[in-house]
Design a protein around this motif. Structure first.
Motif, PDB file in Angstrom:
ATOM      1  N   PRO A 197       0.820  -1.211   0.000  1.00  0.00           N
ATOM      2  CA  PRO A 197       0.000   0.000   0.000  1.00  0.00           C
ATOM      3  C   PRO A 197       0.851   1.258   0.000  1.00  0.00           C
ATOM      4  O   PRO A 197       2.016   1.246   0.403  1.00  0.00           O
ATOM      5  CB  PRO A 197      -0.800  -0.119   1.300  1.00  0.00           C
ATOM      6  CG  PRO A 197       0.078  -0.938   2.194  1.00  0.00           C
ATOM      7  CD  PRO A 197       0.782  -1.920   1.298  1.00  0.00           C
ATOM      8  N   GLU A 202      -3.796   4.033  -1.452  1.00  0.00           N
ATOM      9  CA  GLU A 202      -4.640   3.026  -0.799  1.00  0.00           C
ATOM     10  C   GLU A 202      -5.314   3.559   0.459  1.00  0.00           C
ATOM     11  O   GLU A 202      -6.071   2.847   1.107  1.00  0.00           O
ATOM     12  CB  GLU A 202      -3.822   1.778  -0.467  1.00  0.00           C
ATOM     13  CG  GLU A 202      -3.601   0.837  -1.639  1.00  0.00           C
ATOM     14  CD  GLU A 202      -2.876   1.450  -2.808  1.00  0.00           C
ATOM     15  OE1 GLU A 202      -3.459   1.477  -3.921  1.00  0.00           O
ATOM     16  OE2 GLU A 202      -1.728   1.914  -2.637  1.00  0.00           O
ATOM     17  N   THR A 203      -5.045   4.793   0.839  1.00  0.00           N
ATOM     18  CA  THR A 203      -5.636   5.353   2.052  1.00  0.00           C
ATOM     19  C   THR A 203      -6.594   6.489   1.730  1.00  0.00           C
ATOM     20  O   THR A 203      -6.434   7.194   0.734  1.00  0.00           O
ATOM     21  CB  THR A 203      -4.559   5.886   3.018  1.00  0.00           C
ATOM     22  OG1 THR A 203      -3.919   7.034   2.435  1.00  0.00           O
ATOM     23  CG2 THR A 203      -3.528   4.823   3.333  1.00  0.00           C
ATOM     24  N   THR A 207      -8.970   5.392   6.755  1.00  0.00           N
ATOM     25  CA  THR A 207      -8.243   4.125   6.671  1.00  0.00           C
ATOM     26  C   THR A 207      -7.520   3.825   7.978  1.00  0.00           C
ATOM     27  O   THR A 207      -6.860   4.689   8.553  1.00  0.00           O
ATOM     28  CB  THR A 207      -7.213   4.163   5.531  1.00  0.00           C
ATOM     29  OG1 THR A 207      -7.866   4.532   4.309  1.00  0.00           O
ATOM     30  CG2 THR A 207      -6.553   2.805   5.356  1.00  0.00           C
ATOM     31  N   LEU A 212      -5.065  -2.529   5.381  1.00  0.00           N
ATOM     32  CA  LEU A 212      -4.065  -2.568   4.317  1.00  0.00           C
ATOM     33  C   LEU A 212      -2.965  -3.587   4.544  1.00  0.00           C
ATOM     34  O   LEU A 212      -2.030  -3.671   3.740  1.00  0.00           O
ATOM     35  CB  LEU A 212      -3.435  -1.177   4.135  1.00  0.00           C
ATOM     36  CG  LEU A 212      -4.408  -0.040   3.833  1.00  0.00           C
ATOM     37  CD1 LEU A 212      -3.641   1.250   3.593  1.00  0.00           C
ATOM     38  CD2 LEU A 212      -5.281  -0.365   2.625  1.00  0.00           C
ATOM     39  N   LEU A 245      -7.875  -4.837   1.824  1.00  0.00           N
ATOM     40  CA  LEU A 245      -7.162  -4.633   0.574  1.00  0.00           C
ATOM     41  C   LEU A 245      -7.191  -5.911  -0.254  1.00  0.00           C
ATOM     42  O   LEU A 245      -6.980  -7.010   0.269  1.00  0.00           O
ATOM     43  CB  LEU A 245      -5.706  -4.243   0.859  1.00  0.00           C
ATOM     44  CG  LEU A 245      -4.834  -3.854  -0.338  1.00  0.00           C
ATOM     45  CD1 LEU A 245      -5.306  -2.530  -0.932  1.00  0.00           C
ATOM     46  CD2 LEU A 245      -3.364  -3.757   0.084  1.00  0.00           C
ATOM     47  N   LEU A 295      -9.845  -1.426  -2.324  1.00  0.00           N
ATOM     48  CA  LEU A 295     -10.425  -1.639  -1.002  1.00  0.00           C
ATOM     49  C   LEU A 295     -11.862  -2.088  -1.178  1.00  0.00           C
ATOM     50  O   LEU A 295     -12.639  -1.435  -1.895  1.00  0.00           O
ATOM     51  CB  LEU A 295     -10.386  -0.354  -0.171  1.00  0.00           C
ATOM     52  CG  LEU A 295      -9.097  -0.049   0.591  1.00  0.00           C
ATOM     53  CD1 LEU A 295      -9.213   1.317   1.263  1.00  0.00           C
ATOM     54  CD2 LEU A 295      -8.796  -1.114   1.619  1.00  0.00           C
TER      55      LEU A 295
END
Length: 321
Positions: A197, A202-203, A207, A212, A245, A295
């Protein structure tokens, strides 16, 4: 900061968060193969660089970070997070101690907010925090690379390769002898393949580390108190994260990749089905074809057929439901 390596032949500037370095140098798949084979280097000079010096640096950082660093040996690389009071991820640091100073690189543009927070937490500790972005550039050498690091350069070595904290004035001369340059898109493609991540990709604002797979690699579960620890402990001991994830294999017949933020739904629910997740990063990989990280809600079945927008997707588990 705009890299001088954008003047190299074939360099195409990256956009968005990675603006300032090359997206590629003319052949994306060749550059990916070079990295996978352990050759070439990646210009990451747009990333922020901070240092923490002083005799209390490790014990002080230990109180603030999610990682156990109070006894971090010199030369050992690690990564750590800073969380909000509610346990949401605010910063990600990739760090190493050289015996006198902790060096860390962070996402482009995040160093000022990070330093402001660290300065607010100094109190009586004997530490000095500095923004070294203007003086040092991060250069990545892939795993297996036999390229030498210049004498005196701080090196952060991991299973994925070596990060060099190179004096910015030496960047061009180092590039001349370090092997073929590789763009940030190739670096991203291998990151996605490795299920790693990235903050801001990815955040989002809510989050938490469990979603993750950052537990263990960036979050140590056996250390003392830090901001947000209550959330980490509660999820670890009493529950499950609301999202997880996943790695997606995308339909290769589609011309366009689904962009970050593209909604994911269950294929069996049809085009009007409810949203169960979203794409975070999508890339074209030299061997795997179009792939992505995403996600999804924790309760999405691991064998469910998914649709990312109009693109069919098959999932691989990264974080267990």
């Amino acid at each position: 900061m705009k890299s001088p390596l954008l003047s190299l032949p074939g360099a195409v500037p990256a956009e968005g968060v990675d603006e300032g370095v090359a997206a590629h140098y003319g052949d994306l798949f060749r550059e990916q193969r070079a990295l996978a084979d352990g050759t070439g280097f990646v210009d990451l000079s747009h990333r922020g660089v901070i240092t923490v010096s002083g005799e209390d640096r490790l014990s002080w950082l230990h109180l603030l970070l999610t990682q156990h660093v109070s006894e971090l040996p010199a030369g050992r690389a690690t990564e750590a997070l800073i969380l909000s009071a509610h346990g949401h991820i605010e910063h990600a640091l990739y760090l190493v101690d050289d015996g006198e100073t902790v060096w860390a690189h962070v996402e482009p543009g995040t160093q000022e907010a990070l330093i402001a927070y660290l300065e607010s937490m100094k109190f009586f500790y004997r530490v000095e925090v500095a923004d070294r972005t203007a003086d040092f550039a991060v250069v990545h050498l892939p795993a297996g690379s036999i390229a030498d690091a210049p004498d005196g350069v701080v090196v952060r070595e991991t299973a994925y390769g070596r990060d060099l904290f190179l004096p910015r004035a030496d960047l061009e001369s180092y590039a001349e002898q370090a092997g073929p340059p590789v763009g940030i898109l190739a670096h991203e493609a291998l990151r996605v393949e490795q299920h790693r991540p990235r903050l801001g990709f990815e955040t989002d604002h809510r989050t938490i580390p469990h979603e993750l797979g950052w537990i263990g690699t960036a979050v140590h579960l056996q250390k003392g108190c830090y901001r947000g620890q209550e959330t980490v402990a509660r999820v670890q001991n009493l529950g499950k994260p609301p999202r997880r994830l996943v790695f997606l294999h995308l339909d290769g017949s589609e011309v366009h990749l689904p962009v970050p933020g593209t909604e994911i739904r269950l294929a069996d629910d049809g085009p009007d089905g409810r949203k169960v997740g979203f794409i975070t990063t999508s890339v074209r990989h030299y061997e795997l074809g179009p792939v992505a990280l995403a996600l999804v809600k924790r309760n999405v079945p691991v064998d469910a057929r998914l649709m990312a927008g109009e693109t069919a997707a098959a999932q691989e588990v990264v974080v267990e439901p």
